[in-house]
Design a protein around this motif. Structure first.
Motif, short mmCIF file in Angstrom:
data_model
loop_
_atom_site.label_atom_id
_atom_site.label_comp_id
_atom_site.label_asym_id
_atom_site.label_seq_id
_atom_site.Cartn_x
_atom_site.Cartn_y
_atom_site.Cartn_z
N THR A 167 6.09 -7.15 8.12
CA THR A 167 5.60 -5.90 7.53
C THR A 167 6.75 -4.90 7.50
N LEU A 168 6.96 -4.27 6.34
CA LEU A 168 8.00 -3.27 6.18
C LEU A 168 7.36 -1.91 5.93
N LEU A 169 7.87 -0.89 6.60
CA LEU A 169 7.37 0.47 6.47
C LEU A 169 8.47 1.38 5.93
N ASN A 170 8.17 2.11 4.86
CA ASN A 170 9.10 3.06 4.26
C ASN A 170 8.49 4.46 4.26
N SER B 55 5.37 13.78 -0.26
CA SER B 55 5.65 12.82 0.81
C SER B 55 4.91 11.52 0.53
N SER B 56 5.42 10.42 1.07
CA SER B 56 4.76 9.13 0.85
C SER B 56 5.05 8.20 2.01
N VAL B 57 4.07 7.36 2.28
CA VAL B 57 4.18 6.27 3.25
C VAL B 57 3.95 4.98 2.46
N ASP B 58 4.88 4.07 2.57
CA ASP B 58 4.87 2.86 1.76
C ASP B 58 4.92 1.64 2.69
N ALA C 10 0.84 -1.19 0.00
CA ALA C 10 0.00 0.00 0.00
C ALA C 10 0.88 1.24 0.00
N ARG C 11 0.35 2.30 -0.60
CA ARG C 11 1.11 3.55 -0.67
C ARG C 11 0.16 4.74 -0.54
#
Length: 729
Positions: free
Chosen positions: A675-678, A649-652, A633-634
């Motif tokens: 789960t990975l958060l970028n 800006s983005s949350v990935d 998801a982004r």
């Protein structure tokens, strides 16, 4: 299965997914892709397809096919040795049991600028100056043919655009990783344009080498040299990669000719495996169980040189016909040093391989869209693989084993597909492909016995073999799409795909191990909906599928040894969900949420073996690299602070459910869910073309495994921070 989809629905609403990205927006829902080998609206393709744009690739640090799997729901990766240097990729749980040696062919048909990559050695192609990546899920028996039982991935690089422009970009990240790329396009005349692109990728190693540790100096026999100690190394696994590409595009009267020349030079350090629970290969006990440390008598490296040249001609023949010609030649030269997570010289290896491939595809189709749209074509592939292995057994069998193998292969296919718009709302599609293939596999395995005291491997050596394989196959696909409204459609499809038979590429210790195995086939049933409103406020695709496999190919124990053969029948079913929601769209702000998920249920329904223990261990198991749930998801936000300044800006988020990395589903081969958060922040100035950005990847510092089996594991990257700048003109 019901509980699986309840969990899946919640996940799809909360986080995991992949954006169905806009490739070329012709207004509203006109998202154009080329996965059907002609420009087609995404909404009109009766299949599941994901598109990752070049901007998303750059924002999320996607530098190779391994990174791509974190961006596409339903894709998984298994890296047996050396990270990206020996990779197999699966889509929807298909391909996780593929052979990692260079003479095999992946179940996922990888293409670079429409050139099929016949060997997984080409999966180390670096990503830079990318226009987009199209991921077509499910068997593609007509337009792509052999070895596309899992689906198709087409990497499309940028070309000249008729004007003088370009960019340079560089960033620096944790573990001294430095990456820079740039490109420039220039018109050479009114009809000819040239684009040059370059890349360097350095550093980034995050493993700490402890040398041979307490095992240093061990000497099992007086004739065998003592175990060397290479010393301590911090942050091992650094990249050392250079690549370049030149693209020349020329307009013709009624057509277009594109020539590409590319190459890469990789002298990176291979990321080594680490032992599990302190017990490594050979039973050696580690002094620690830190997943980011390893013990070895040498530090493994790789040498990979890739080269390719291709040409694509699109030409109208009068007003009614269009001719497409795609030709390419590619070569690889690779040496891979492997350290399987232990200092002792047991099961250590050096792989060397050279692959050459030449391909040609010719297609004839109607030039203008109408009630009948058709394409007919022919395809030819010729490849040659020369590969060998040195196996080190100094500390167990007091010897070294040498292999020298060669494979030559020819494949030819003819195909055709027609789309018939039976009436305004109903389109029927049908296609067939006939493929014939032949290959020759010959070579030898010898006991080098360098010290004169070899205990052998329990089987008489040397072994010599020279075998042939010939096969043909008829595959294809039929589908129907009905438009409920101008923006909402439903479809159903049946397809048959196949994965060509061939030969085991692992070390051959007896003549029967070198015999050929049969082709694998899959029958696919799919159905789904596509909803692409003209307002472009959102889009949604849901695809359900059911696969049935025959002659499933995998490595297993047999009376002839541990070889790759046809061992099973299997079934797989699931659902893909992808969508985009434009939450805010004003002149100054845009807020977009892209989401998607894949849910799988797989089972081995028949296992063929003369060993009842193996049947018990494998029957009813999940397929390898087939997590029950995965997604991406982004959330991306863009804000114009002034006419020239914009803040992005983005949350990935990437989620991967637990999965087994091997066919027997042993607990020692089970990778836990993660789960990975970028995060990313970028400030752009439109007037100058300059932007600066910062990012954090794996923000929570989650420990996860790229691969795990028995006493060895390959760790995923820890938390990293980085910053960079880009100048475009």
């Amino acid at each position: 299965m019901k509980s699986l989809f309840k969990v899946g629905g919640a996940i799809a609403l909360l986080a995991p997914g992949i954006a169905v990205a806009q490739v070329r927006d012709g207004g509203g829902s006109e998202i154009i892709v080329t996965a059907q080998k002609r420009e087609t609206r995404l909404a009109d393709i009766p299949a599941a397809i994901n598109v990752v744009t070049g901007a998303q690739i750059a924002d999320n640090g996607v530098s190779n096919f391994e990174d791509l799997t974190s961006q596409v729901a339903g894709m998984s990766i298994t890296s047996n040795f050396g990270g990206v240097a020996s990779t197999t990729v699966s889509i929807r749980g298909v391909g996780g049991q593929d052979d990692y040696r260079p003479n095999g062919s992946p179940s996922v048909a990888f293409h670079v600028d429409n050139i099929y990559q016949s060997s997984n050695v080409f999966l180390s192609v670096p990503f830079f100056d990318i226009e987009r990546v199209e991921v077509l899920k499910g068997p593609q028996g007509t337009l792509y043919g052999r070895n596309s039982t899992a689906g198709v991935v087409n990497l499309i690089t940028r070309g000249p655009d008729g004007k003088f422009d370009g960019y340079v970009q560089a960033d620096y990240a944790s573990y001294d990783r430095f990456r820079a790329e740039g490109a420039v396009s220039a018109p050479l005349s009114d009809r000819i344009g040239l684009r040059l692109a370059v890349l360097t990728d350095q550093g980034g190693g995050f493993m700490d080498g402890k040398g041979a540790g307490p095992a240093a100096g061990t000497q099992m026999r007086p004739q065998v040299p003592a175990l060397p100690n290479p010393g301590v190394r911090d942050n091992y696994g650094d990249r050392n990669l250079w690549a370049g590409r030149a693209t020349l595009r020329a307009e013709t009267d009624g057509g277009d000719l594109t020539l590409k020349l590319w190459g890469s030079r990789d002298r990176s350090e291979s990321q080594p495996q680490d032992s599990v629970a302190g017990v490594s290969n050979g039973g050696w006990l580690e002094p620690d169980n830190d997943p980011f440390t390893f013990y070895s008598n040498r530090y493994p490296r790789r040498k990979t040189d890739l080269f390719g040249v291709s040409g694509t001609l699109t030409q109208k023949l009068g007003d009614a016909l269009r001719l497409d010609l795609v030709a390419g030649h590619e070569e690889s030269d690779r040496t891979l040093d492997g350290a399987p997570g232990a200092p002792l010289r047991i099961n250590q290896f050096i792989f060397t391989d050279k692959v050459k491939q030449t391909s040609l595809e010719a297609r004839l189709s109607n030039a203008k869209d109408g009630r009948f749209n058709w394409v007919v074509g022919a395809y030819y592939l010729k490849d040659k693989t020369d590969f060998g292995t040195t196996l080190f057994y100094e500390d167990s069998r007091f010897t070294q084993i040498e292999t020298d193998y060669h494979q030559k292969r020819d494949s030819f296919a003819i195909f055709g597909q027609i789309d018939w718009r039976l009436f305004d709302r109903l389109t029927l599609t049908g296609g067939l492909r006939y493929t014939t293939e032949s290959s020759n596999y010959f070579g030898s395995t010898i006991d080098a016995n360098p010290y004169g005291i070899s205990l052998g491997v329990g089987l008489p050596l040397p072994v010599f073999f020279d075998n042939d394989f010939d096969d043909d196959n008829l595959s294809g696909r039929a589908s129907a799409k009905f438009d409920l409204t101008r923006s909402l459609s439903i479809y159903g499809a049946y397809g048959r795909g196949y994965k060509a038979g061939g030969f085991d590429g692992t070390s051959i210790f007896s003549a029967p191990e070198a015999l050929s195995f049969k082709s694998e086939t899959v029958d696919s049933f799919e159905g789904g909906i596509k909803w692409f409103p003209a307002s472009n406020l959102f889009n949604l695709s849901i695809d359900g599928f059911h696969y049935s496999f025959k002659n499933l190919q995998s490595s297993t124990s047999t009376p002839n040894g541990n070889v790759r053969t046809n061992i099973a029948a299997a079934k797989l079913k699931g659902v893909d969900v992808t969508g985009t929601l434009n939450l805010v769209r004003t002149e100054t702000q845009q807020l977009t949420f892209d989401v998607g998920a894949t849910f799988l249920d797989s089972e081995i329904t028949r296992f063929e073996s003369s060993n009842p223990v193996l049947v018990t261990l494998n029957l009813g198991n999940n397929l390898p690299a087939a997590p029950k749930a995965s997604g991406h998801a982004r959330l991306a936000h863009s804000f114009s602070m002034t006419p020239d300044w914009r803040l992005r800006s983005s949350v990935d988020v990437t989620y991967k459910g637990s999965e087994y990395k091997r066919l027997d589903n042993s607990l020692s081969a089970k990778a836990a869910a993660y789960t990975l958060l970028n995060l990313r922040l970028e400030l752009q100035n439109a007037a100058s073309g300059i932007s600066v950005y910062a990012y954090a990847r794996n923000v929570t510092d989650k420990r996860y495994y790229v691969d795990i089996a028995g006493p060895s594991r390959l760790m995923g990257a820890p938390r990293t921070f980085g910053a960079g700048a880009r100048f475009a003109w």
